[in-house]
Design a protein around this motif. Structure first.
Motif, PDB file in Angstrom:
ATOM      1  N   ALA A  18       0.789  -1.229   0.000  1.00 41.60           N
ATOM      2  CA  ALA A  18       0.000   0.000   0.000  1.00 41.60           C
ATOM      3  C   ALA A  18       0.823   1.282   0.000  1.00 41.60           C
ATOM      4  CB  ALA A  18      -0.951   0.001   1.198  1.00 41.60           C
ATOM      5  N   THR A  40      -4.195   5.716 -12.452  1.00 43.18           N
ATOM      6  CA  THR A  40      -4.766   4.647 -11.632  1.00 43.18           C
ATOM      7  C   THR A  40      -3.635   3.960 -10.871  1.00 43.18           C
ATOM      8  OG1 THR A  40      -6.617   4.253 -13.127  1.00 43.18           O
ATOM      9  CG2 THR A  40      -6.002   2.436 -11.666  1.00 43.18           C
ATOM     10  N   CYS A  43      -2.905  -1.350  -5.860  1.00 38.87           N
ATOM     11  CA  CYS A  43      -2.117  -1.891  -4.754  1.00 38.87           C
ATOM     12  C   CYS A  43      -2.463  -3.371  -4.617  1.00 38.87           C
ATOM     13  CB  CYS A  43      -2.430  -1.163  -3.448  1.00 38.87           C
ATOM     14  SG  CYS A  43      -1.836   0.528  -3.384  1.00 38.87           S
ATOM     15  N   ARG A  70      -5.100   0.748   4.512  1.00 42.46           N
ATOM     16  CA  ARG A  70      -5.972   1.188   3.424  1.00 42.46           C
ATOM     17  C   ARG A  70      -6.265   2.681   3.552  1.00 42.46           C
ATOM     18  NH1 ARG A  70     -10.295  -0.555  -0.054  1.00 42.46           N
ATOM     19  NH2 ARG A  70     -10.225  -2.735   0.648  1.00 42.46           N
ATOM     20  N   ALA A  71      -6.596   3.112   4.764  1.00 36.97           N
ATOM     21  CA  ALA A  71      -6.913   4.526   4.996  1.00 36.97           C
ATOM     22  C   ALA A  71      -5.716   5.415   4.678  1.00 36.97           C
ATOM     23  CB  ALA A  71      -7.373   4.736   6.434  1.00 36.97           C
ATOM     24  N   GLU A  74      -5.384   5.615   0.887  1.00 40.89           N
ATOM     25  CA  GLU A  74      -6.437   6.447   0.313  1.00 40.89           C
ATOM     26  C   GLU A  74      -6.143   7.928   0.529  1.00 40.89           C
ATOM     27  OE1 GLU A  74     -10.230   3.334   0.713  1.00 40.89           O
ATOM     28  OE2 GLU A  74      -9.882   4.864   2.253  1.00 40.89           O
ATOM     29  N   ALA A  77      -3.233   8.903  -1.745  1.00 42.75           N
ATOM     30  CA  ALA A  77      -3.677   8.951  -3.138  1.00 42.75           C
ATOM     31  C   ALA A  77      -4.445  10.231  -3.425  1.00 42.75           C
ATOM     32  CB  ALA A  77      -4.537   7.732  -3.445  1.00 42.75           C
ATOM     33  N   GLU A  78      -5.256  10.658  -2.474  1.00 42.65           N
ATOM     34  CA  GLU A  78      -6.027  11.895  -2.662  1.00 42.65           C
ATOM     35  C   GLU A  78      -5.098  13.095  -2.775  1.00 42.65           C
ATOM     36  OE1 GLU A  78      -9.676  14.425  -0.577  1.00 42.65           O
ATOM     37  OE2 GLU A  78      -9.029  12.529   0.288  1.00 42.65           O
ATOM     38  N   LEU A  85      -7.909   4.421  -7.056  1.00 34.99           N
ATOM     39  CA  LEU A  85      -7.066   3.537  -6.257  1.00 34.99           C
ATOM     40  C   LEU A  85      -7.758   2.186  -6.181  1.00 34.99           C
ATOM     41  CD1 LEU A  85      -4.595   3.125  -4.344  1.00 34.99           C
ATOM     42  CD2 LEU A  85      -6.109   3.816  -2.463  1.00 34.99           C
ATOM     43  N   ARG A  86      -7.093   1.160  -6.694  1.00 34.13           N
ATOM     44  CA  ARG A  86      -7.643  -0.197  -6.682  1.00 34.13           C
ATOM     45  C   ARG A  86      -6.856  -1.028  -5.679  1.00 34.13           C
ATOM     46  NH1 ARG A  86     -10.418  -1.621 -11.371  1.00 34.13           N
ATOM     47  NH2 ARG A  86     -10.891  -3.503 -10.154  1.00 34.13           N
ATOM     48  N   CYS A  87      -7.507  -1.524  -4.648  1.00 30.52           N
ATOM     49  CA  CYS A  87      -6.856  -2.348  -3.634  1.00 30.52           C
ATOM     50  C   CYS A  87      -7.284  -3.798  -3.841  1.00 30.52           C
ATOM     51  CB  CYS A  87      -7.230  -1.870  -2.233  1.00 30.52           C
ATOM     52  SG  CYS A  87      -6.647  -0.190  -1.856  1.00 30.52           S
TER      53      CYS A  87
END
Length: 247
Positions: A18, A40, A43, A70-71, A74, A77-78, A85-87
Motif C-alpha cells: 500500500a 490509476t 495496490c 488502506r486509509a 487512500e 492517493a487523494e 485507487l484499486r486495492c
C-alpha cells in the motif's frame, strides 16, 4: 512520459504494497495528474504482514492493520491526485499472484489503456514480493496485448514499463535511465508520505533520495555548463526501447 494513446491520457502504477507507490513514484503521479493524466494505482496488498511492524507491536489485529493501511493509502492517493485507487488485497509476504489475480490485473490494464505503466525493480532479494510483482506485471501486460484473450475487448498497445527505485539500489541491479524533476509537486509527495504513519522512518529517507536524484538530474541536464536547476527528482529505469524521431 508524455506520449498519449487516444484522446484520454492515462497511466497505471502497480504497487506491491500500500505504501510503495508513495515512496517510489509519488512525485511522478502528482506531476502527471497536474498534466491531465488519469493515474490509476493498483495496490496488490496493504503490506499488512511485512510492512506494518509498528502496528503489530501496538497489538493491532489483522483486520485493524489492513483498515489502517488502506486509509493511509487512500489519504495519500487523494493528496497526489490519483484518479482511481484499486486495492486487490492479495496478501503479502508472500503475495498470492495466482490465475485469479492475473485475470483481475489484465482487466484493469485493458480498462485503463495506460500510456505508460510503473512498477518495481526486476530483482529484489530483500523483498521478493517486489520482484514477483514486476514479473506478474510483465506477464499481465503481455496477456493484455493478446487478441485471443477475451476476443472483442480492446487490446493493449505497447506502453512503456518504468521501474521505480528500490530501497537498496546497489543490490538490485537497477540502473536509472530517466530522471524526472518533481520539484513543483514535492510538497504533495512529502504530504502523501506523511500519511504513511506505519513507516515513519522512511519519510526522511525518501526525502534524501529525492534530493540526491535532483543532483543527478542537474548533472545530466548540463551540469556546471548550464544544467537546469532541480531540487527534488525521481529516477526510473525503462524496460523497453523508446521510439524517437530525433535525439
Amino acid at each position: 512520459m508524455t506520449e498519449t494513446q487516444g484522446e484520454k491520457k492515462t497511466a497505471l502504477v502497480i504497487s506491491a504494497h500500500a505504501a510503495d507507490f508513495v515512496w517510489r513514484c509519488g512525485g511522478a503521479i502528482a506531476l502527471h495528474a497536474e498534466l491531465g493524466y488519469e493515474v490509476t494505482v493498483a495496490c496488490l496488498s496493504f503490506g499488512e504482514r511485512g510492512e506494518s511492524a509498528r502496528l503489530w507491536k501496538e497489538g493491532k489485529r489483522l483486520a485493524e492493520v489492513k483498515a489502517i493501511r488502506r486509509a493511509e493509502a487512500e489519504a495519500a492517493a487523494e493528496v497526489l491526485g490519483v484518479h482511481a485507487l484499486r486495492c486487490l488485497d492479495l496478501g503479502d509476504y508472500p503475495l498470492d499472484l495466482g490465475a485469479e489475480a492475473e485475470a483481475q490485473m489484465v482487466d484493469i490494464i485493458r480498462a485503463v489503456q495506460p500510456a505508460f505503466m510503473m512498477s518495481h525493480s526486476q530483482y529484489d532479494p530483500y523483498n521478493t514480493d517486489h520482484m514477483r510483482t514486476t514479473e506478474f506485471v510483465l506477464t499481465c501486460r503481455m496477456i493484455a496485448q493478446a487478441w485471443g484473450h477475451n476476443p472483442g475487448e480492446k487490446v493493449l498497445g505497447a506502453p512503456q514499463l518504468y521501474l521505480f527505485e528500490p530501497h537498496q539500489t546497489e543490490q538490485m541491479g537497477w540502473k536509472p535511465d530517466i530522471f524526472l524533476d518533481i520539484t513543483s509537486v514535492w510538497n504533495k509527495k512529502r504530504a502523501a508520505m506523511e500519511h504513511m504513519n506505519g513507516q515513519v522512518h522512511l519519510w526522511d529517507y525518501y526525502t534524501r533520495v529525492a534530493q540526491q536524484r535532483a543532483n543527478h538530474f542537474k548533472r545530466n541536464s548540463g551540469g556546471m555548463a548550464g544544467g537546469r536547476d532541480c531540487k527534488f527528482a525521481e529516477g526510473f529505469q525503462s524496460v523497453f526501447p523508446r521510439t524517437v524521431d530525433e535525439l
